[in-house]
Motif scaffolding. Structure first.
Motif, PDB file in Angstrom:
ATOM      1  N   VAL A  40       1.055  -1.165  -0.217  1.00 26.75           N
ATOM      2  CA  VAL A  40       0.115   0.082  -0.070  1.00 26.75           C
ATOM      3  C   VAL A  40       0.928   1.158  -0.023  1.00 26.75           C
ATOM      4  N   VAL A  41       0.307   2.278  -0.538  1.00 26.51           N
ATOM      5  CA  VAL A  41       1.127   3.684  -0.650  1.00 26.51           C
ATOM      6  C   VAL A  41       0.310   4.806  -0.211  1.00 26.51           C
ATOM      7  N   PRO A  81       5.108   3.355  -8.066  1.00 22.35           N
ATOM      8  CA  PRO A  81       6.097   3.450  -7.512  1.00 22.35           C
ATOM      9  C   PRO A  81       7.117   2.368  -6.713  1.00 22.35           C
ATOM     10  N   GLU A  82       8.182   2.234  -7.153  1.00 23.25           N
ATOM     11  CA  GLU A  82       9.007   1.161  -6.605  1.00 23.25           C
ATOM     12  C   GLU A  82       9.291   1.356  -5.061  1.00 23.25           C
ATOM     13  N   SER A  83       9.798   2.674  -4.836  1.00 19.01           N
ATOM     14  CA  SER A  83      10.071   3.110  -3.529  1.00 19.01           C
ATOM     15  C   SER A  83       9.271   4.889  -3.414  1.00 19.01           C
ATOM     16  N   PHE A  84       9.213   5.063  -2.328  1.00 13.86           N
ATOM     17  CA  PHE A  84       8.778   6.633  -2.050  1.00 13.86           C
ATOM     18  C   PHE A  84       9.158   7.061  -0.577  1.00 13.86           C
ATOM     19  N   THR A  85       9.287   8.408  -0.401  1.00 13.79           N
ATOM     20  CA  THR A  85       9.450   8.722   0.973  1.00 13.79           C
ATOM     21  C   THR A  85       8.259   9.425   1.545  1.00 13.79           C
ATOM     22  N   TYR A  86       8.244   9.022   2.702  1.00 15.10           N
ATOM     23  CA  TYR A  86       6.905   9.486   3.656  1.00 15.10           C
ATOM     24  C   TYR A  86       7.323   9.785   5.060  1.00 15.10           C
ATOM     25  N   TYR A 124      10.218   3.926   1.870  1.00 12.07           N
ATOM     26  CA  TYR A 124       9.444   2.780   1.896  1.00 12.07           C
ATOM     27  C   TYR A 124       9.385   2.076   0.570  1.00 12.07           C
ATOM     28  N   THR A 125       9.302   0.776   0.576  1.00 13.94           N
ATOM     29  CA  THR A 125       8.331   0.393  -0.644  1.00 13.94           C
ATOM     30  C   THR A 125       7.017   0.133  -0.381  1.00 13.94           C
ATOM     31  N   PRO A 126       6.163  -0.165  -1.232  1.00 15.04           N
ATOM     32  CA  PRO A 126       4.758  -0.418  -0.965  1.00 15.04           C
ATOM     33  C   PRO A 126       4.657  -1.801   0.039  1.00 15.04           C
ATOM     34  N   LYS A 127       5.444  -2.727   0.060  1.00 10.61           N
ATOM     35  CA  LYS A 127       5.216  -3.859   0.874  1.00 10.61           C
ATOM     36  C   LYS A 127       5.835  -3.343   2.437  1.00 10.61           C
ATOM     37  N   SER A 128       6.833  -2.701   2.441  1.00 10.99           N
ATOM     38  CA  SER A 128       7.384  -2.273   3.744  1.00 10.99           C
ATOM     39  C   SER A 128       6.216  -1.279   4.327  1.00 10.99           C
ATOM     40  N   PHE A 129       5.613  -0.491   3.663  1.00  8.83           N
ATOM     41  CA  PHE A 129       4.797   0.370   4.215  1.00  8.83           C
ATOM     42  C   PHE A 129       3.617  -0.221   4.867  1.00  8.83           C
TER      43      PHE A 129
END
Length: 408
Positions: A129-130, A189-194, A199-204
């Motif tokens: 999730v993102v 997005p393969e990764s993003f900053t929040y 994060y990656t979608p799975k790590s988020f």
């Protein structure tokens, strides 16, 4: 959940396999509606914390908006900060996996904009999730979602692939399909900053503690045995996911227990009834007049009627009315006769009463806030009992006696 398009003062139901409700600006002078003008006076008894009402606009994605809202509110209940999660991240992944299944079944499943709550949990578990800021799905020159063109382009593309002009599938068909999605919604997005962290979608999803196995679908129909699961036979259940089948009274007890314990409830229901008055903020199931032609409640007739014609053809609603007595049998009959149709996904957030003491569920919608109750409305218990397709709840919200019967 199938497609409806709301134009002019209220809804004209347009049958389609896509599954949703779109909102369009009313033509001419807007009707001025106040609580006093509807004849209803609602008093909230219990309302659980929610995230802000959103706007699916001209997209058949209520299932993603309501399912995502349901997850956001479950996170709130757990003490997490308020989050705005991306609905279109889920939509994009469902389109891709739905396309694969559509091709594998030679076009024998429903390929449309619609979906169900299990789709949201499936994407969380499979892809992650993102946040909305990382993927808003507006890559095509619009400020609000408008999926008409994209949806037709995707379906037309798949139907060409089904014709198999090369006598075998090329390696390009799926990247070509994804290319259309990327053009409209944007690449994933393969990764993003929040909040300063990458994060990656799975790590988020993992950090939020989201797990689709925490939730269960509940329905109530007699063509399958009670206290056993089955795949509800609706077109947008493209993954053939199962709900637990329980008696109607247990379904209501689960919802009531969930609300009392601070949970919200994802709710799939028919909203093509004459007693569903979105702009006026209520949905009721008036007792039919003696000798009335009940075919008027069928979608095939309602598509031809204006809101005023619907009201004149059925019930003159000027406040609380005597409502239909709903039974397990009547619930089954309306489903089997296509009078209860898979229209729309929403979130039940609490309950209230009217000036005569009748009980209602308070429901959060995804049709923006330009409405009498700022995007919420009130659903009578008879309407809920007959017009609910299914609900999804956190398993912790199931009363202990029912949990034992269904093996939790």
């Amino acid at each position: 959940m199938k497609k409806l398009i709301f134009a002019s003062a209220l809804a004209l139901a347009i049958p389609a396999t896509a599954a949703e409700t779109y909102m369009q600006a009313p033509a001419g002078e807007p009707e001025i509606i106040t609580p006093d003008s509807t004849g209803f006076k609602f008093t909230d008894i219990k309302v659980n914390p929610t995230t802000p009402v959103k706007d699916q606009n001209k997209s058949g994605t209520c299932w993603s908006f309501s399912g995502t809202s349901f997850l956001e509110e479950d996170l709130l209940r757990k003490g997490k900060p308020e989050l705005d999660l991306s609905e279109m991240f889920t939509v994009r992944h469902c389109y891709i996996d739905k396309a694969k299944k559509y091709i594998r079944t030679n076009g024998k499943i429903n390929f449309a904009q619609g979906g169900g709550f299990p789709d949201v949990f499936y994407v969380v578990d499979t892809y992650g999730v993102v946040p909305e800021e990382a993927y808003d799905g507006l890559n095509y020159g619009e400020k609000k979602h408008s999926h008409y063109e994209m949806a037709e382009a995707l379906e037309a593309y798949l139907n060409v692939i089904l014709k198999n002009p090369n006598k075998k599938l090329s390696t390009a068909w799926l990247p070509g399909f994804i290319g259309i999605l990327d053009a409209y919604l944007g690449p994933e997005p393969e990764s993003f900053t929040y909040n300063g962290k990458t994060y990656t979608p799975k790590s988020f999803a993992a950090e939020l503690g989201l797990n689709g196995d925490d939730y269960i679908g509940i329905t109530s129909y007699t063509h399958h045995p009670f206290y056993k699961p089955f795949a509800l036979e609706i077109a947008d259940n493209w993954m053939w996911k199962e709900c637990m089948n329980v008696p109607m009274e247990d379904m209501k007890a689960i919802v009531d227990n969930a609300l009392d314990k601070g949970f919200t409830v994802a709710w799939a229901a028919d909203v093509s009834e004459g007693g569903f008055k979105w702009k006026k903020g209520y949905a009721v199931l008036p007792e039919p007049k003696t000798g009335e032609d009940l075919e008027g409640s069928e979608l095939s007739r309602w598509v031809k009627l204006s809101d005023k014609d619907r009201e004149d053809a059925t019930f003159d609603i000027k406040g609380p009315v005597k409502e239909k007595e709903v039974t397990q049998e009547s619930r089954q009959t309306t489903f089997d006769n296509y009078e209860t149709t898979d229209d729309h996904g929403m979130v039940i957030v609490g309950y209230a009463k009217d000036q005569e003491g009748n009980r209602y569920y308070k429901v959060k919608n995804s049709w923006d806030t330009n409405q009498i109750y700022d995007g919420y409305f009130y659903v009578s218990e008879p309407y809920f009992l007959e017009k609910t397709l299914d609900v999804f709840v956190n398993k912790e919200a199931i009363p202990a006696n029912i949990a034992k019967k269904i093996g939790l």
